[in-house]
Enzyme design. Structure first.
Site, PDB file in Angstrom:
ATOM      1  N   ASP A  30      -0.507   5.656  -5.631  1.00 33.63           N
ATOM      2  CA  ASP A  30      -1.382   6.333  -4.661  1.00 33.63           C
ATOM      3  C   ASP A  30      -0.652   6.439  -3.333  1.00 33.63           C
ATOM      4  OD1 ASP A  30      -2.252   3.843  -2.813  1.00 33.63           O
ATOM      5  OD2 ASP A  30      -2.112   3.211  -4.890  1.00 33.63           O
TER       6      ASP A  30
ATOM      7  N   ASP B 136      -1.970   5.317  -0.471  1.00 37.33           N
ATOM      8  CA  ASP B 136      -2.771   4.467   0.412  1.00 37.33           C
ATOM      9  C   ASP B 136      -3.802   5.363   1.104  1.00 37.33           C
ATOM     10  OD1 ASP B 136      -3.220   1.768   1.036  1.00 37.33           O
ATOM     11  OD2 ASP B 136      -2.335   2.025   3.004  1.00 37.33           O
TER      12      ASP B 136
HETATM   13  N1  ADE Z   1      -1.587  -1.457  -5.111  1.00 35.33           N
HETATM   14  C1  ADE Z   1      -1.598  -0.178  -5.490  1.00 35.33           C
HETATM   15  N2  ADE Z   1      -1.893   0.645  -4.452  1.00 35.33           N
HETATM   16  C2  ADE Z   1      -2.064  -0.165  -3.383  1.00 35.33           C
HETATM   17  C3  ADE Z   1      -2.365   0.070  -2.019  1.00 35.33           C
HETATM   18  N3  ADE Z   1      -2.558   1.289  -1.555  1.00 35.33           N
HETATM   19  N4  ADE Z   1      -2.476  -1.007  -1.200  1.00 35.33           N
HETATM   20  C4  ADE Z   1      -2.262  -2.261  -1.673  1.00 35.33           C
HETATM   21  N5  ADE Z   1      -1.978  -2.535  -2.948  1.00 35.33           N
HETATM   22  C5  ADE Z   1      -1.872  -1.503  -3.800  1.00 35.33           C
END
Ligand code: ADE
Length: 284
Positions: free
Chosen positions: A221, A223
């Site tokens: 992703d 974030d």
């Molecule tokens: N693991 C996968 N995506 C994450 C994110 N955006 N923040 C923290 N841990 C994660």
């Protein structure tokens, strides 16, 4: 003749919670053990076996069914259990958020540094509670990840034809919540490439335990910093990781073979010497 017999511990992260799932490509699973040690119970049983002729030990970081939160993972018990099992190397998989435009979903990265933003974890074996870890040990964190093992992971990924990047800084946050937009932007300003919840303290406890540790990270992703993207959501993290899980399995499977074929005496002795010289206490 080699001084050390290579054994590779594999720590499966989110999406690889079920060691049975990791074991799919593992021949000859011989034993399964609880592996309680002086630091407590590891997150899962250890599964001992062999993969392409190399001894392996499998552990699930969050336990079967992903029931252990990143804060509650007993990292010290996990690392100590793998050390006591005779591991010389640890290979870890981790799902991460991307903090960079150029790291897209499903992209693989072999990290080479970390920013530790955790606040509630046991961060050292050297806290005076164990006679095995006597004194005060100031381990250098450059390199944070073992460079030779990391290079093998990278080359294997490239050889298979996967889109894989060499080097990158993982910011580890405490969790279990994801970051705010302001936090996400701050991590970008600090130079973070990826964000997760588990690399710290795992990577530096492994170094204290003189295990050669490397990780393969997968961006699942963006974030929440990127305007044109959906913000991170737990369901999407698992979905994207599962969609790409075979890439991680392929890399680990091939890497284990190459690691097993090599002589690591120099690297293991160097880490042992580093640990000794970093301990400033005397037995008087
Ligand atoms: N693991 C996968 N995506 C994450 C994110 N955006 N923040 C923290 N841990 C994660």
């Amino acid at each position: 003749m080699t001084k050390y017999k290579v054994k590779v511990g594999i720590i499966g992260g989110s999406g690889l919670d079920d060691p049975q799932n990791q074991i799919l490509r593992c021949q000859n699973i011989i034993t399964r053990e609880k592996a309680k040690n002086e630091f407590g119970l590891p997150s899962s049983d250890l599964y001992h076996g062999s993969l392409n002729g190399t001894d392996v030990v499998l552990l699930s970081r969050h336990g079967p069914g992903h029931k252990t939160s990143p804060t509650a993972v007993n990292y010290r018990a996990n690392i100590e259990a793998l050390r006591l099992a005779g591991c010389t190397h640890l290979l870890a998989s981790t799902a991460c958020g991307s903090l960079q435009e150029s790291i897209c979903r499903g992209q693989l990265v072999i990290p080479d540094s970390f920013l530790d933003r955790t606040i509630k974890r046991n961060t050292t074996f050297y806290d005076g509670t164990s006679p095995k870890y006597f004194g005060v040990c100031h381990m250098p964190m450059e390199p944070a990840f073992d460079p030779t093992t990391s290079q093998i992971l990278f080359e294997v990924g490239k050889e298979i034809g996967y889109d894989i990047k060499k080097g990158g800084t993982i910011v580890t946050i405490e969790g279990p919540r994801f970051s705010s937009k302001a936090e996400s932007n701050a991590m970008r300003l600090w130079g973070g490439h990826l964000v997760n919840m588990t690399t710290c303290p795992e990577v530096y406890l492994a170094k204290e335990a003189r295990l050669l540790y490397a990780a393969v990270a997968m961006a699942t992703d963006y974030d929440c910093w990127r305007e044109c993207e959906d913000n991170v959501h737990a369901a999407d993290v698992i979905k994207v990781f599962k969609q790409n899980i075979n890439k991680i399995k392929d890399i680990l499977t091939k890497a284990v073979k190459l690691i097993g074929e090599r002589n690591w005496d120099k690297e293991i002795d160097a880490l042992q010497e580093l640990r000794q010289s970093s301990n400033v206490s005397s037995h008087t």
